[in-house]
Design an enzyme around this catalytic site. Sequence first.
Site, mmCIF file in Angstrom:
data_model
loop_
_atom_site.group_PDB
_atom_site.id
_atom_site.type_symbol
_atom_site.label_atom_id
_atom_site.label_comp_id
_atom_site.label_asym_id
_atom_site.label_seq_id
_atom_site.Cartn_x
_atom_site.Cartn_y
_atom_site.Cartn_z
ATOM 1 N N GLY A 127 0.801 -1.214 0.000
ATOM 2 C CA GLY A 127 0.000 0.000 0.000
ATOM 3 C C GLY A 127 0.832 1.262 0.000
ATOM 4 O O GLY A 127 2.032 1.237 -0.318
ATOM 5 N N ASP A 128 0.197 2.372 0.405
ATOM 6 C CA ASP A 128 0.891 3.654 0.289
ATOM 7 C C ASP A 128 2.131 3.730 1.172
ATOM 8 O O ASP A 128 3.159 4.293 0.775
ATOM 9 C CB ASP A 128 -0.065 4.822 0.579
ATOM 10 C CG ASP A 128 -0.770 4.689 1.921
ATOM 11 O OD1 ASP A 128 -0.578 3.659 2.598
ATOM 12 O OD2 ASP A 128 -1.505 5.616 2.290
ATOM 13 N N GLY A 129 2.077 3.144 2.386
ATOM 14 C CA GLY A 129 3.263 3.130 3.234
ATOM 15 C C GLY A 129 4.390 2.331 2.621
ATOM 16 O O GLY A 129 5.558 2.740 2.653
ATOM 17 N N ASP A 145 -8.545 -1.331 0.884
ATOM 18 C CA ASP A 145 -9.266 -0.079 1.124
ATOM 19 C C ASP A 145 -9.530 0.690 -0.162
ATOM 20 O O ASP A 145 -10.367 1.602 -0.178
ATOM 21 C CB ASP A 145 -8.476 0.812 2.082
ATOM 22 C CG ASP A 145 -8.461 0.270 3.501
ATOM 23 O OD1 ASP A 145 -9.107 -0.766 3.743
ATOM 24 O OD2 ASP A 145 -7.797 0.876 4.362
ATOM 25 N N MET A 201 -13.067 -2.785 7.262
ATOM 26 C CA MET A 201 -11.846 -2.003 7.080
ATOM 27 C C MET A 201 -12.111 -0.756 6.240
ATOM 28 O O MET A 201 -13.035 -0.713 5.435
ATOM 29 C CB MET A 201 -10.756 -2.860 6.450
ATOM 30 C CG MET A 201 -10.154 -3.855 7.433
ATOM 31 S SD MET A 201 -8.744 -4.742 6.763
ATOM 32 C CE MET A 201 -8.131 -5.523 8.270
ATOM 33 N N ARG A 243 -9.544 2.796 6.632
ATOM 34 C CA ARG A 243 -8.938 3.768 7.542
ATOM 35 C C ARG A 243 -9.333 5.201 7.182
ATOM 36 O O ARG A 243 -9.754 5.972 8.035
ATOM 37 C CB ARG A 243 -7.412 3.655 7.498
ATOM 38 C CG ARG A 243 -6.851 2.347 8.007
ATOM 39 C CD ARG A 243 -5.337 2.370 7.953
ATOM 40 N NE ARG A 243 -4.806 3.490 8.700
ATOM 41 C CZ ARG A 243 -4.575 3.476 10.012
ATOM 42 N NH1 ARG A 243 -4.817 2.393 10.704
ATOM 43 N NH2 ARG A 243 -4.104 4.544 10.614
ATOM 44 N N TYR A 279 -10.325 -9.411 9.314
ATOM 45 C CA TYR A 279 -9.175 -10.262 9.000
ATOM 46 C C TYR A 279 -9.585 -11.501 8.212
ATOM 47 O O TYR A 279 -8.792 -12.039 7.438
ATOM 48 C CB TYR A 279 -8.437 -10.641 10.284
ATOM 49 C CG TYR A 279 -7.773 -9.448 10.926
ATOM 50 C CD1 TYR A 279 -6.614 -8.909 10.388
ATOM 51 C CD2 TYR A 279 -8.327 -8.839 12.050
ATOM 52 C CE1 TYR A 279 -6.013 -7.799 10.953
ATOM 53 C CE2 TYR A 279 -7.732 -7.728 12.619
ATOM 54 C CZ TYR A 279 -6.573 -7.210 12.068
ATOM 55 O OH TYR A 279 -5.978 -6.094 12.630
ATOM 56 N N LEU A 280 -10.829 -11.945 8.396
ATOM 57 C CA LEU A 280 -11.317 -13.073 7.605
ATOM 58 C C LEU A 280 -11.511 -12.663 6.148
ATOM 59 O O LEU A 280 -11.321 -13.463 5.231
ATOM 60 C CB LEU A 280 -12.647 -13.576 8.182
ATOM 61 C CG LEU A 280 -12.616 -14.059 9.632
ATOM 62 C CD1 LEU A 280 -14.012 -14.461 10.083
ATOM 63 C CD2 LEU A 280 -11.641 -15.207 9.797
ATOM 64 N N ILE A 281 -11.876 -11.401 5.937
ATOM 65 C CA ILE A 281 -12.144 -10.912 4.586
ATOM 66 C C ILE A 281 -10.861 -10.761 3.785
ATOM 67 O O ILE A 281 -10.784 -11.142 2.618
ATOM 68 C CB ILE A 281 -12.891 -9.560 4.673
ATOM 69 C CG1 ILE A 281 -14.329 -9.792 5.146
ATOM 70 C CG2 ILE A 281 -12.870 -8.831 3.332
ATOM 71 C CD1 ILE A 281 -15.052 -8.518 5.525
#
Length: 420
Positions: free
Chosen positions: A159-161, A190, A233, A235, A342-344
Amino acid sequence: MQVTTLGEALYPSPLRYFVSDSLRLAERIIQRPDEKMTDNIAFELAGPREKLFFDAKTTRAGIVTCGGLSPGLNDVIRSLFLELHHAYGVSQVYGFQGGYRGLDPHLGKEPLLLTPELVDDVHKKGGTFLGTSRGPVDTAVAVQNLIDKQINILFVVGGDGTQRGGYELYKEAKRQNYPLAVVGVPKTIDNDIPFVSQTFGYLTAIEEAAKALDRAHVEARCVNNGISLVKLMGRNAGFIAAGATLASQEVNFILVPEVPFKLEGPNGFLAALKKRILDRGHALVVVAEGAGQELLQNNTQLKDASGNILLNDIGQYLSTRIKTFFEDEDIPVHLRYMDPSYLIRSTRANAVDSVLCDLFARNAVHAAMAGKTGLIIGKLHDKYIHVPSELLASRKRVMETDGMLWQGVLASTGQPASFY
């Protein structure tokens, strides 16, 4: 946008079709009457180039997966390897284990030499078989390790980080005058990476989240005054919550980071929820993890190892507030709080995401073999593009509250546009 190249491309490509460096795709294809086209960013189109910077016979490539899990990570690894191995003839492709930690020989395991047999069926499993982690790595140590291992290309999947970390690796390699191609493949369920209209794993996440919402709806309907509260999820953006809401068509209220809300008062969320319970006897509520953070106390702005601000648990907070509210109102309710996040994200990619993973990966290989560096593969207007990594820091992608997705959510749920 100008993409950095490592030098003149001299080697002929073994492929049969090519994309010119001169082709551009405008960020905005719809122009307002008063808009100047000079303000419109134009991106270099992705795709195979006729001349390559790297000689495939002597090229070594590395792959690293970082950050949280997402459906399709193994698909990306497999497609990166197969494009390098079969299409270009690169014989040495390494998988660095454990995320960025794997780039530091003192912290991580030795990288795996990938083979057709090793990646044969990895796409059938969730997660990443290379492992992952959050957190930075000493870029000087990491680049020196890549130099020592004679790695010419590094694919950064995250991701972005993660992509910010890839940009730092690119700058360090440039500082050390080492010709390293660093190419990012954007990953986050996301769906909030700028200049990427759809990240891989997002559609799978919606599909899995919709299943959870359907079951939560059953839980709410089968008891008197049942309330199911589901945290998903998201953020900074509510794309998963909104997409799953439309896919399920059973949600009554949805709370997302883009739309601030109040709990109390005649127009607040709790009053609307009370009316729903009195009128219909059940309710399904969806909240994105980043929603309502301004309502919670003790927000210390601490950050995780990836540099993301640690969020307070809006789900637990809402659960407590809803229980207290209905107790004070002397209305008995049965509240079920669920967090399937977390299951997804740990499931394997669905067919649509698998295709997307493959196309992201192959375009990343084309860019790297041509000697392009300091970029990620983006997707706009159904075309794949080269996005300079430094540009990611200038934008945040969030859901447009006047756009079709959110308007569809409002029509589906029947909730007011604002709880204020």
